[in-house]
Design a protein around this motif. Structure first.
Motif, PDB file in Angstrom:
ATOM      1  N   VAL A   1      51.307  67.801  21.839  1.00  0.00           N
ATOM      2  CA  VAL A   1      49.927  67.317  21.716  1.00  0.00           C
ATOM      3  C   VAL A   1      49.582  67.110  20.242  1.00  0.00           C
ATOM      4  O   VAL A   1      49.024  66.068  19.854  1.00  0.00           O
ATOM      5  CB  VAL A   1      48.930  68.299  22.366  1.00  0.00           C
ATOM      6  N   GLU A   2      49.910  68.095  19.408  1.00  0.00           N
ATOM      7  CA  GLU A   2      49.601  67.988  17.980  1.00  0.00           C
ATOM      8  C   GLU A   2      50.345  66.823  17.331  1.00  0.00           C
ATOM      9  O   GLU A   2      49.768  66.092  16.507  1.00  0.00           O
ATOM     10  CB  GLU A   2      49.944  69.307  17.280  1.00  0.00           C
ATOM     11  N   PHE A   3      51.595  66.630  17.698  1.00  0.00           N
ATOM     12  CA  PHE A   3      52.372  65.515  17.156  1.00  0.00           C
ATOM     13  C   PHE A   3      51.715  64.185  17.512  1.00  0.00           C
ATOM     14  O   PHE A   3      51.560  63.295  16.655  1.00  0.00           O
ATOM     15  CB  PHE A   3      53.801  65.559  17.701  1.00  0.00           C
ATOM     16  N   LYS A   4      51.304  64.041  18.763  1.00  0.00           N
ATOM     17  CA  LYS A   4      50.719  62.783  19.213  1.00  0.00           C
ATOM     18  C   LYS A   4      49.343  62.539  18.593  1.00  0.00           C
ATOM     19  O   LYS A   4      48.973  61.390  18.318  1.00  0.00           O
ATOM     20  CB  LYS A   4      50.643  62.756  20.735  1.00  0.00           C
ATOM     21  N   ILE A   5      48.582  63.603  18.373  1.00  0.00           N
ATOM     22  CA  ILE A   5      47.277  63.447  17.723  1.00  0.00           C
ATOM     23  C   ILE A   5      47.473  63.005  16.274  1.00  0.00           C
ATOM     24  O   ILE A   5      46.787  62.090  15.793  1.00  0.00           O
ATOM     25  CB  ILE A   5      46.472  64.756  17.788  1.00  0.00           C
ATOM     26  N   ASN A   6      48.397  63.646  15.578  1.00  0.00           N
ATOM     27  CA  ASN A   6      48.675  63.249  14.194  1.00  0.00           C
ATOM     28  C   ASN A   6      49.140  61.796  14.120  1.00  0.00           C
ATOM     29  O   ASN A   6      48.740  61.043  13.228  1.00  0.00           O
ATOM     30  CB  ASN A   6      49.735  64.167  13.579  1.00  0.00           C
ATOM     31  N   GLU A   7      49.969  61.407  15.069  1.00  0.00           N
ATOM     32  CA  GLU A   7      50.451  60.027  15.126  1.00  0.00           C
ATOM     33  C   GLU A   7      49.288  59.065  15.376  1.00  0.00           C
ATOM     34  O   GLU A   7      49.189  58.009  14.737  1.00  0.00           O
ATOM     35  CB  GLU A   7      51.488  59.907  16.238  1.00  0.00           C
ATOM     36  N   ALA A   8      48.390  59.432  16.282  1.00  0.00           N
ATOM     37  CA  ALA A   8      47.241  58.586  16.600  1.00  0.00           C
ATOM     38  C   ALA A   8      46.308  58.442  15.400  1.00  0.00           C
ATOM     39  O   ALA A   8      45.796  57.347  15.120  1.00  0.00           O
ATOM     40  CB  ALA A   8      46.480  59.171  17.792  1.00  0.00           C
ATOM     41  N   ILE A   9      46.086  59.540  14.683  1.00  0.00           N
ATOM     42  CA  ILE A   9      45.215  59.503  13.506  1.00  0.00           C
ATOM     43  C   ILE A   9      45.810  58.593  12.437  1.00  0.00           C
ATOM     44  O   ILE A   9      45.113  57.767  11.841  1.00  0.00           O
ATOM     45  CB  ILE A   9      44.985  60.921  12.951  1.00  0.00           C
ATOM     46  N   ALA A  10      47.121  58.724  12.206  1.00  0.00           N
ATOM     47  CA  ALA A  10      47.789  57.896  11.191  1.00  0.00           C
ATOM     48  C   ALA A  10      47.706  56.416  11.558  1.00  0.00           C
ATOM     49  O   ALA A  10      47.424  55.560  10.703  1.00  0.00           O
ATOM     50  CB  ALA A  10      49.239  58.330  11.039  1.00  0.00           C
ATOM     51  N   ASN A  11      47.934  56.095  12.827  1.00  0.00           N
ATOM     52  CA  ASN A  11      47.869  54.703  13.275  1.00  0.00           C
ATOM     53  C   ASN A  11      46.455  54.149  13.162  1.00  0.00           C
ATOM     54  O   ASN A  11      46.256  52.998  12.748  1.00  0.00           O
ATOM     55  CB  ASN A  11      48.353  54.596  14.725  1.00  0.00           C
ATOM     56  N   TRP A  12      45.480  54.961  13.534  1.00  0.00           N
ATOM     57  CA  TRP A  12      44.078  54.515  13.475  1.00  0.00           C
ATOM     58  C   TRP A  12      43.658  54.249  12.028  1.00  0.00           C
ATOM     59  O   TRP A  12      42.987  53.255  11.739  1.00  0.00           O
ATOM     60  CB  TRP A  12      43.188  55.575  14.112  1.00  0.00           C
ATOM     61  N   GLN A  13      44.044  55.136  11.134  1.00  0.00           N
ATOM     62  CA  GLN A  13      43.700  54.948   9.726  1.00  0.00           C
ATOM     63  C   GLN A  13      44.370  53.703   9.157  1.00  0.00           C
ATOM     64  O   GLN A  13      43.778  52.969   8.361  1.00  0.00           O
ATOM     65  CB  GLN A  13      44.097  56.192   8.926  1.00  0.00           C
ATOM     66  N   LYS A  14      45.608  53.450   9.591  1.00  0.00           N
ATOM     67  CA  LYS A  14      46.325  52.262   9.119  1.00  0.00           C
ATOM     68  C   LYS A  14      45.670  50.991   9.639  1.00  0.00           C
ATOM     69  O   LYS A  14      45.531  49.997   8.915  1.00  0.00           O
ATOM     70  CB  LYS A  14      47.779  52.337   9.570  1.00  0.00           C
ATOM     71  N   GLU A  15      45.244  51.014  10.917  1.00  0.00           N
ATOM     72  CA  GLU A  15      44.654  49.830  11.530  1.00  0.00           C
ATOM     73  C   GLU A  15      43.243  49.543  11.005  1.00  0.00           C
ATOM     74  O   GLU A  15      42.861  48.388  10.832  1.00  0.00           O
ATOM     75  CB  GLU A  15      44.607  50.007  13.048  1.00  0.00           C
ATOM     76  N   THR A  16      42.475  50.594  10.793  1.00  0.00           N
ATOM     77  CA  THR A  16      41.063  50.407  10.428  1.00  0.00           C
ATOM     78  C   THR A  16      40.796  50.529   8.937  1.00  0.00           C
ATOM     79  O   THR A  16      39.752  50.076   8.446  1.00  0.00           O
ATOM     80  CB  THR A  16      40.185  51.436  11.165  1.00  0.00           C
ATOM     81  N   GLY A  17      41.702  51.198   8.234  1.00  0.00           N
ATOM     82  CA  GLY A  17      41.471  51.460   6.808  1.00  0.00           C
ATOM     83  C   GLY A  17      40.398  52.505   6.579  1.00  0.00           C
ATOM     84  O   GLY A  17      39.874  52.640   5.481  1.00  0.00           O
ATOM     85  N   LYS A  18      40.085  53.266   7.620  1.00  0.00           N
ATOM     86  CA  LYS A  18      39.025  54.273   7.546  1.00  0.00           C
ATOM     87  C   LYS A  18      39.597  55.680   7.615  1.00  0.00           C
ATOM     88  O   LYS A  18      40.700  55.893   8.090  1.00  0.00           O
ATOM     89  CB  LYS A  18      38.019  54.104   8.683  1.00  0.00           C
ATOM     90  N   LYS A  19      38.817  56.612   7.111  1.00  0.00           N
ATOM     91  CA  LYS A  19      39.109  58.028   7.302  1.00  0.00           C
ATOM     92  C   LYS A  19      37.845  58.683   7.834  1.00  0.00           C
ATOM     93  O   LYS A  19      36.745  58.376   7.412  1.00  0.00           O
ATOM     94  CB  LYS A  19      39.517  58.688   5.975  1.00  0.00           C
ATOM     95  N   VAL A  20      38.043  59.591   8.801  1.00  0.00           N
ATOM     96  CA  VAL A  20      36.875  60.265   9.382  1.00  0.00           C
ATOM     97  C   VAL A  20      36.466  61.426   8.509  1.00  0.00           C
ATOM     98  O   VAL A  20      37.319  62.211   8.096  1.00  0.00           O
ATOM     99  CB  VAL A  20      37.212  60.768  10.805  1.00  0.00           C
TER     100      VAL A  20
END
Length: 218
Positions: free
Chosen positions: A199-218
């Protein structure tokens, strides 16, 4: 003295065997159905999971789908009288949140949505969630509201609309932790068989992909 294996005992033995056979066959089919649901959630791109809802928090405040925006939400559907599966999944979420917050800070929103509207009052939810991560938001509503949010998230639950609040019954329901991104879009679903590390691996992967796609950080 050894008792004879009487015809009555033979019948009881056969009936017990037949009962066990059908029980395990039904249980096998249920687990296969859950695995199939999990595959279906992930097979064709990003499924249309989630949507508008309006419920009440465990401390009696209004909460809508707008309130999950801006953070990475982990949403689990269950009920407070669940004897084993729900506590185990919420414990897993708690362990994941402890690790994820150390890495990323306060960017997560864990949500527990009740599928037992007859018994899960805000006060019941509040008491129940004391055993888990302190940032958990417990949500409950009437039967119509519960049915609507379950439909939006493709969650199955067996609670009848006329359930007795004092009744001693169990609720069959889908077992998934839903990961939603800060814009409220579905990212992934983690079944009961997905462990904490994965679960942690997939969340980290999702966060990295989202940041790459959007250029945003939460």
């Amino acid at each position: 003295m050894i008792q004879a294996f009487t015809p009555t005992a033979a019948v009881v033995f056969v009936l017990a065997g037949v009962g066990l056979y059908y029980y395990f066959r039904q249980e096998k089919a249920r687990l296969a159905e859950e695995r199939e649901k999990e595959r279906g959630l992930k097979s064709y791109g990003r499924p249309n999971i989630g949507g508008p809802f309006s419920l009440i928090t465990h401390d009696g405040k209004a909460f809508t789908s707008e309130n999950i925006l801006g953070k990475w939400s982990m949403i689990y559907f269950g009920f407070t009288n669940c004897p084993d599966i729900c506590p185990a999944e919420l414990d897993k979420m708690t362990a994941v949140l402890d690790d994820m917050q150390k890495q990323h800070g306060d960017i997560f929103l864990p949500v527990f949505i009740s599928v037992d509207p007859a018994r899960d009052t805000p006060s019941q939810m509040s008491e129940y969630l004391k055993d888990f991560h302190p940032s958990f938001i417990g949500l409950a509503g009437g039967y119509a509201e519960t049915k609507a949010v379950c439909k939006a998230y493709r969650v199955y639950f067996s609670t009848p609309p006329n359930a007795d609040p004092k009744g001693d019954y169990l609720v069959d329901h889908s077992i998934f932790i839903y990961l939603m991104d800060p814009s409220g879009k579905f990212v992934d679903a983690f079944g009961q068989n997905v462990g904490q590390e994965e679960v942690e691996f997939k969340i980290n992967e999702a966060i990295a992909n989202w940041q790459k796609e959007t250029g945003k950080k939460v």
